[in-house]
Design a protein around this motif. Structure first.
Motif, mmCIF file in Angstrom:
data_model
loop_
_atom_site.group_PDB
_atom_site.id
_atom_site.type_symbol
_atom_site.label_atom_id
_atom_site.label_comp_id
_atom_site.label_asym_id
_atom_site.label_seq_id
_atom_site.Cartn_x
_atom_site.Cartn_y
_atom_site.Cartn_z
ATOM 1 N N SER A 104 -18.271 44.365 115.237
ATOM 2 C CA SER A 104 -17.094 43.626 115.692
ATOM 3 C C SER A 104 -17.112 42.205 115.165
ATOM 4 N N SER A 105 -18.244 41.554 115.272
ATOM 5 C CA SER A 105 -18.372 40.182 114.774
ATOM 6 C C SER A 105 -18.219 40.123 113.260
ATOM 7 N N CYS A 106 -18.767 41.108 112.571
ATOM 8 C CA CYS A 106 -18.700 41.141 111.106
ATOM 9 C C CYS A 106 -17.256 41.313 110.633
ATOM 10 N N VAL A 107 -16.503 42.207 111.266
ATOM 11 C CA VAL A 107 -15.105 42.415 110.889
ATOM 12 C C VAL A 107 -14.303 41.140 111.086
ATOM 13 N N THR A 108 -14.527 40.471 112.209
ATOM 14 C CA THR A 108 -13.810 39.223 112.487
ATOM 15 C C THR A 108 -14.108 38.171 111.433
ATOM 16 N N GLU A 109 -15.375 38.033 111.066
ATOM 17 C CA GLU A 109 -15.765 37.031 110.071
ATOM 18 C C GLU A 109 -15.152 37.340 108.697
ATOM 19 N N ILE A 110 -15.127 38.610 108.327
ATOM 20 C CA ILE A 110 -14.554 38.998 107.036
ATOM 21 C C ILE A 110 -13.059 38.702 107.004
ATOM 22 N N LEU A 111 -12.375 39.065 108.092
ATOM 23 C CA LEU A 111 -10.935 38.819 108.147
ATOM 24 C C LEU A 111 -10.622 37.332 108.076
ATOM 25 N N LEU A 112 -11.359 36.518 108.800
ATOM 26 C CA LEU A 112 -11.113 35.077 108.792
ATOM 27 C C LEU A 112 -11.443 34.468 107.427
ATOM 28 N N ALA A 113 -12.491 34.969 106.785
ATOM 29 C CA ALA A 113 -12.854 34.456 105.456
ATOM 30 C C ALA A 113 -11.761 34.766 104.438
ATOM 31 N N LEU A 114 -11.284 36.017 104.445
ATOM 32 C CA LEU A 114 -10.217 36.395 103.514
ATOM 33 C C LEU A 114 -8.934 35.619 103.801
ATOM 34 N N PHE A 125 -6.980 33.101 101.061
ATOM 35 C CA PHE A 125 -5.588 33.294 100.647
ATOM 36 C C PHE A 125 -4.706 32.121 101.067
ATOM 37 N N VAL A 126 -4.881 31.636 102.268
ATOM 38 C CA VAL A 126 -4.058 30.517 102.741
ATOM 39 C C VAL A 126 -4.396 29.240 101.981
ATOM 40 N N PHE A 127 -5.665 29.055 101.637
ATOM 41 C CA PHE A 127 -6.053 27.874 100.850
ATOM 42 C C PHE A 127 -5.335 27.865 99.506
ATOM 43 N N ILE A 128 -5.285 29.018 98.833
ATOM 44 C CA ILE A 128 -4.590 29.097 97.547
ATOM 45 C C ILE A 128 -3.115 28.773 97.730
ATOM 46 N N GLY A 154 -0.378 37.044 94.519
ATOM 47 C CA GLY A 154 -1.476 37.765 95.155
ATOM 48 C C GLY A 154 -1.917 37.126 96.456
ATOM 49 N N SER A 155 -1.973 35.792 96.485
ATOM 50 C CA SER A 155 -2.350 35.111 97.724
ATOM 51 C C SER A 155 -1.263 35.265 98.781
ATOM 52 N N HIS A 156 -0.011 35.373 98.342
ATOM 53 C CA HIS A 156 1.089 35.578 99.291
ATOM 54 C C HIS A 156 0.956 36.937 99.977
ATOM 55 N N THR A 157 0.835 37.990 99.175
ATOM 56 C CA THR A 157 0.690 39.325 99.764
ATOM 57 C C THR A 157 -0.635 39.445 100.516
ATOM 58 N N GLY A 158 -1.681 38.826 99.977
ATOM 59 C CA GLY A 158 -2.979 38.871 100.653
ATOM 60 C C GLY A 158 -2.932 38.225 102.021
ATOM 61 N N THR A 159 -2.237 37.093 102.130
ATOM 62 C CA THR A 159 -2.099 36.421 103.420
ATOM 63 C C THR A 159 -1.453 37.329 104.447
ATOM 64 N N TRP A 160 -0.408 38.037 104.036
ATOM 65 C CA TRP A 160 0.293 38.903 104.973
ATOM 66 C C TRP A 160 -0.498 40.156 105.297
ATOM 67 N N LEU A 183 -5.220 32.893 114.275
ATOM 68 C CA LEU A 183 -4.215 33.489 113.387
ATOM 69 C C LEU A 183 -2.868 32.798 113.552
ATOM 70 N N GLY A 184 -2.462 32.585 114.794
ATOM 71 C CA GLY A 184 -1.196 31.899 115.044
ATOM 72 C C GLY A 184 -1.190 30.489 114.500
ATOM 73 N N ALA A 185 -2.306 29.782 114.641
ATOM 74 C CA ALA A 185 -2.387 28.414 114.141
ATOM 75 C C ALA A 185 -2.310 28.367 112.617
ATOM 76 N N VAL A 186 -2.972 29.320 111.960
ATOM 77 C CA VAL A 186 -2.962 29.358 110.495
ATOM 78 C C VAL A 186 -1.555 29.606 109.969
ATOM 79 N N PHE A 187 -0.861 30.564 110.532
ATOM 80 C CA PHE A 187 0.502 30.851 110.078
ATOM 81 C C PHE A 187 1.458 29.717 110.435
#
Length: 399
Positions: A21-31, A35-38, A312-318, A340-344
């Motif tokens: 559970s922790s690993c999935v959360t970290e991967i999702l936040l990293a990705l 994408f949002v940084f780009i 790619g970063s646009h579709t990746g973000t979504w 997630l809400g804050a990032v968007f």
């Protein structure tokens, strides 16, 4: 004294239920962060420069350079009736309008023979042949370049309309000692319906990309509805020879080979805008987009990389955003949902500021309330178009 030793199986079970559970959360936040940084990099450091762009004043000293306005026409009789008087009325000392009548069968030839003389700047060339080694529109433009009387060629289409009488003067005003290309803006008329809304949004966002990247020193395309360059440049690069067999690309592929960091200028002067009549059916629009997007496969590697990172970063973000939302709901992770809400919210705020500022420079062709809707629509568009261009190609006309 006895010591209770926890059961190893229970410890393992607890860790195995927590760690994934922790690993999935970290991967999702990293990705999501990548994408949002780009995305934010493009908006804050590339696109935002258009808001501060200060073009030179359109002026010409002494003897002005002559301009040949090239208009390709294939069965465009009704459009030519409206366009030619507008072009002839341009307030510029030295110019001509060359109508390239490409095998029209709707009475265009008879109309030009009967009425061209009433406009002092208009002349026409009839093209009766089609050749297998070059697409029809590229051949027509090549003929126009060879017959142009003046050193500057200004392209537009028959279904376009300059916003005023200073279009030519404004485009010429962006040239300089080291500038040989001027990229103009050509929005579509506002009409009712979802298709028209999306066409205007997509044209607006495409203009942001090619104008801002050109300003940053990475020019990669222009639009043939409003594009100027020196005829000498055309012949130095052997015209459309490198891509003469490719349908489309008379504007963007030629810019890919001829435009450089130093020889290209952009024009945000409202007097230079040229409005165009949009497609009215989804089938016509899809046919047009298939042609435009397939041409992108022939872009230079650097241009494809920059555009690929953006889309790619646009579709990746979504994609990652949707996955994060579902995972947060499944795991009841309220903190993840808040992040997630804050990032968007941050991303949308930046979009509203940057796109709103650019929109004010581009004649407010899109309502600012549309920006978040645009963001969602472009995600669907990028996913859909990626499948469209990979599907079996159909033969389409140059138009």
């Amino acid at each position: 004294m006895s010591v209770n030793i926890p059961d190893k199986g229970r410890i393992f079970a607890k860790k195995s239920s927590f760690y994934p559970s922790s690993c999935v959360t970290e991967i999702l936040l990293a990705l999501l962060g990548i994408f949002v940084f780009i995305q934010l990099f493009y908006y804050l450091f590339v696109f935002s420069k258009l808001m501060r762009h200060d073009p030179p004043t359109a002026a010409y000293a002494g003897a002005p350079e002559g301009v040949s306005v090239l208009v390709c026409a294939w069965n465009e009789l009704e459009n030519l009736r409206e366009l030619l008087p507008l072009l002839n009325a341009q307030e510029y000392p030295l110019f001509e309008i060359v109508v390239l009548d490409d095998r029209s069968q709707d009475g265009t030839e008879d109309f030009l023979k009967e009425h061209a003389d009433q406009w002092r700047h208009v002349r026409f060339i009839r093209i009766d042949k089609e050749f297998p080694h070059i697409t029809a529109k590229k051949y027509a433009l090549t003929v126009g370049m060879k017959h142009a009387r003046y050193p500057l060629a200004l392209m537009t289409d028959a279904d376009c309309r300059p916003i005023g009488t200073d279009w030519i003067a404004s485009m010429v005003g962006q040239l300089g000692p080291d500038k040989e290309i001027v990229l103009g803006f050509s929005p579509y008329y506002k009409e009712k319906g979802l298709l028209n809304w999306f066409i205007r949004c997509e044209t607006f966002y495409t203009a942001i990309q090619y104008l801002s990247l050109a300003r940053a020193g990475w020019p990669y395309m222009g639009v043939g509805r409003n594009l100027m360059y020196r005829t000498r440049l055309f012949f130095e690069h052997k015209g459309f020879y490198q891509h003469k067999h490719i349908l489309g690309g008379d504007d963007d592929l030629f810019m890919n080979q001829a435009a450089t960091r130093t020889n290209t200028s952009i024009n945000l002067d409202p007097e230079s805008f040229v409005y165009s009549i949009p497609k009215t059916t989804w089938s016509d629009w899809l046919r047009q987009k298939r042609r435009h997007l397939s041409v992108g496969n022939y872009y230079q590697r650097g241009n494809k990389l920059r555009l690929g990172l953006l889309s790619g970063s646009h579709t990746g973000t979504w994609f990652v955003g949707i996955a994060t939302l579902l995972w947060g709901l499944f795991s009841h992770d309220t903190l993840l949902l808040q992040i997630l809400g804050a990032v968007f919210a941050l991303r949308w705020l930046v979009q509203l500021i940057v796109l709103g500022g650019i929109n004010s420079r581009l004649d407010r062709t899109v309502n600012w309330l549309s920006f978040i809707g645009m963001d969602i629509a472009f995600f669907i568009y990028y996913v859909g178009m990626s499948g469209l261009i990979l599907s079996r190609k159909k033969k389409v006309l140059w138009r």
